[in-house]
Design an enzyme around this catalytic site. Structure first.
Site, mmCIF file in Angstrom:
data_model
loop_
_atom_site.group_PDB
_atom_site.id
_atom_site.type_symbol
_atom_site.label_atom_id
_atom_site.label_comp_id
_atom_site.label_asym_id
_atom_site.label_seq_id
_atom_site.Cartn_x
_atom_site.Cartn_y
_atom_site.Cartn_z
ATOM 1 N N GLY A 69 -10.346 -7.836 78.771
ATOM 2 C CA GLY A 69 -10.971 -8.589 77.699
ATOM 3 C C GLY A 69 -10.026 -8.831 76.547
ATOM 4 O O GLY A 69 -8.956 -8.215 76.442
ATOM 5 N N ASN B 70 5.384 -14.424 67.383
ATOM 6 C CA ASN B 70 5.991 -13.706 68.502
ATOM 7 C C ASN B 70 7.360 -14.325 68.776
ATOM 8 O O ASN B 70 7.814 -15.213 68.043
ATOM 9 C CB ASN B 70 5.081 -13.709 69.734
ATOM 10 C CG ASN B 70 4.835 -15.104 70.303
ATOM 11 O OD1 ASN B 70 5.570 -16.066 70.023
ATOM 12 N ND2 ASN B 70 3.791 -15.239 71.105
ATOM 13 N N ASP C 82 -3.230 -10.562 69.072
ATOM 14 C CA ASP C 82 -4.328 -10.604 68.106
ATOM 15 C C ASP C 82 -4.683 -9.200 67.631
ATOM 16 O O ASP C 82 -4.949 -8.980 66.440
ATOM 17 C CB ASP C 82 -5.556 -11.267 68.728
ATOM 18 C CG ASP C 82 -5.323 -12.727 69.060
ATOM 19 O OD1 ASP C 82 -4.470 -13.358 68.402
ATOM 20 O OD2 ASP C 82 -5.979 -13.238 69.982
ATOM 21 N N THR D 134 6.947 -10.080 66.690
ATOM 22 C CA THR D 134 6.550 -9.209 67.797
ATOM 23 C C THR D 134 7.407 -9.537 69.012
ATOM 24 O O THR D 134 7.659 -10.700 69.330
ATOM 25 C CB THR D 134 5.061 -9.364 68.124
ATOM 26 O OG1 THR D 134 4.755 -10.735 68.353
ATOM 27 C CG2 THR D 134 4.215 -8.860 66.965
ATOM 28 N N LEU D 135 7.849 -8.488 69.698
ATOM 29 C CA LEU D 135 8.837 -8.616 70.770
ATOM 30 C C LEU D 135 8.313 -8.137 72.117
ATOM 31 O O LEU D 135 9.074 -7.704 72.969
ATOM 32 C CB LEU D 135 10.096 -7.820 70.396
ATOM 33 C CG LEU D 135 10.775 -8.235 69.081
ATOM 34 C CD1 LEU D 135 11.824 -7.207 68.680
ATOM 35 C CD2 LEU D 135 11.400 -9.623 69.214
ATOM 36 N N GLY D 136 7.002 -8.209 72.321
ATOM 37 C CA GLY D 136 6.431 -7.792 73.604
ATOM 38 C C GLY D 136 6.680 -6.317 73.855
ATOM 39 O O GLY D 136 6.425 -5.471 72.990
ATOM 40 N N GLY E 198 -9.121 -16.061 66.015
ATOM 41 C CA GLY E 198 -9.734 -15.571 64.786
ATOM 42 C C GLY E 198 -10.691 -14.427 65.039
ATOM 43 O O GLY E 198 -10.628 -13.379 64.375
ATOM 44 N N THR F 245 -3.972 -10.356 77.551
ATOM 45 C CA THR F 245 -4.697 -11.283 76.683
ATOM 46 C C THR F 245 -5.176 -10.577 75.426
ATOM 47 O O THR F 245 -5.823 -9.541 75.488
ATOM 48 C CB THR F 245 -5.924 -11.861 77.415
ATOM 49 O OG1 THR F 245 -5.511 -12.423 78.649
ATOM 50 C CG2 THR F 245 -6.598 -12.931 76.568
ATOM 51 N N ASN G 270 -10.853 -12.497 67.661
ATOM 52 C CA ASN G 270 -10.115 -11.351 68.186
ATOM 53 C C ASN G 270 -9.493 -10.533 67.053
ATOM 54 O O ASN G 270 -9.571 -9.296 67.025
ATOM 55 C CB ASN G 270 -8.997 -11.807 69.126
ATOM 56 C CG ASN G 270 -9.504 -12.428 70.407
ATOM 57 O OD1 ASN G 270 -10.674 -12.305 70.750
ATOM 58 N ND2 ASN G 270 -8.615 -13.117 71.110
#
Length: 312
Positions: A291, A188, A256, A224-226, A44, A252, A46
């Site tokens: 981060g 994803n 988000d 989302t497909l990376g 949330g 990481t 992020n």
């Protein structure tokens, strides 16, 4: 748009403890790490950070503890200009935390989340923000908090005719009644596979998975497909925006960042292809930095990459 769009919603807030090592340890192995970073996180927080930096006003509904990790988050919320009206610190609750391991060889991660105060976010917390739902431009939620609070956010979004954007992460089973009417559903590949019972690994499989999600009443599906970008359809039209090739440092929070930027683009009324390009550019920048919340880019950076990649 002359004013900032307002993004509201309930979500998780964690303090991330991120350790970096040459490789991730196997069971029973100790690996000497190279660095430790402590900073804001939680899906949330992020996503709201991404929305704020992408040009939106973040109205965040969350809970943190009265502890050192909560202080870290509170400073972050102030620095990002969040509307903190609905950020509470009830007595006796502890701030959510995430223990993140990063493999320096390929930037992949492994995460343990301890939810803490996040598991006590209630529909009443959401109802307290009723007036701000009415004044919002989009409602955004994830599944790292109590499902009842997310359900209430959807109900208020529908009450005030605001687009409801749900990033179904981390995965949690959702019944068809709840899925029905979601304006934007953004899993994803893995999550899309869980919801549809099929393997999603490319545009063709994403297209088939999206059909199954549309069949239960979702209005817009974004998968989302990376590195392969993102796919959108509303059942009539479709768009695939390829990934932007960058040197990844840490992945990481990339999803988000995508969702927070997408929420701003939707709230601003951009066409789906423009919205996906904007979100795709934001996510691409984020993986080049360390981060989770801290890696999210600012609006001018996103727009610069959009111009460079897409000429718009």
């Amino acid at each position: 748009m002359d004013r900032k769009v307002r993004i509201i919603g309930p979500g998780s807030s964690n303090c991330d403890l991120t350790g970096f090592a040459p490789h991730l340890p196997v069971a029973g192995e100790t690996v000497m790490g190279s660095a430790l970073h402590v900073g804001p996180g939680g899906k949330g927080a992020n996503q709201m950070t991404a929305a704020a930096r992408a040009g939106g006003e973040a109205v965040f509904i969350t809970r943190i503890g009265r502890d050192v990790f909560g202080e870290t988050l509170d400073r972050h919320f102030d620095a990002e200009g969040f509307n903190k009206t609905y950020i509470t610190s009830p007595e006796g609750e502890v701030t959510g935390t995430a223990l993140i391991e990063i493999d320096e060889s390929d930037a992949q991660n492994r995460i343990i989340v301890i939810p803490g105060a996040n598991q006590h976010i209630t529909p009443a917390d959401v109802d307290a923000a009723d007036a701000d739902f009415a004044a919002s431009d989009a409602v955004m939620a994830q599944l790292e908090i109590t499902l009842s609070a997310v359900v209430r956010a959807k109900e208020l979004a529908q009450k005030y005719h605001k687009p409801f954007i749900l990033n179904p992460a981390p995965y949690h089973p959702l019944d068809s009644d709840f899925l029905n009417g979601i304006d934007w559903f953004t899993p994803n590949e893995t999550e899309a596979g869980y919801f549809t019972g099929m393997v999603v690994c490319d545009v063709d499989s994403a297209r088939e998975a999206a059909k199954r999600l549309l069949a239960v009443g979702v209005k817009n599906v974004v998968i989302t497909l990376g590195v392969n970008g993102a796919y959108w359809t509303d059942g009539v039209s479709e768009v695939h925006v390829p990934g932007i090739r960058v040197k990844a440092v840490e992945t990481t929070g990339a999803g988000d960042t995508f969702n927070g930027a997408l929420a701003v683009a939707i709230a601003e009324g951009l066409a789906p292809v423009q919205a996906l390009r904007f979100a795709n550019a934001a996510a691409a920048i984020s993986v080049t930095r360390l981060g989770a919340a801290a890696s999210t880019p600012y609006r001018d950076e996103i727009l610069a990459l959009v111009r460079e990649q897409y000429g718009e």
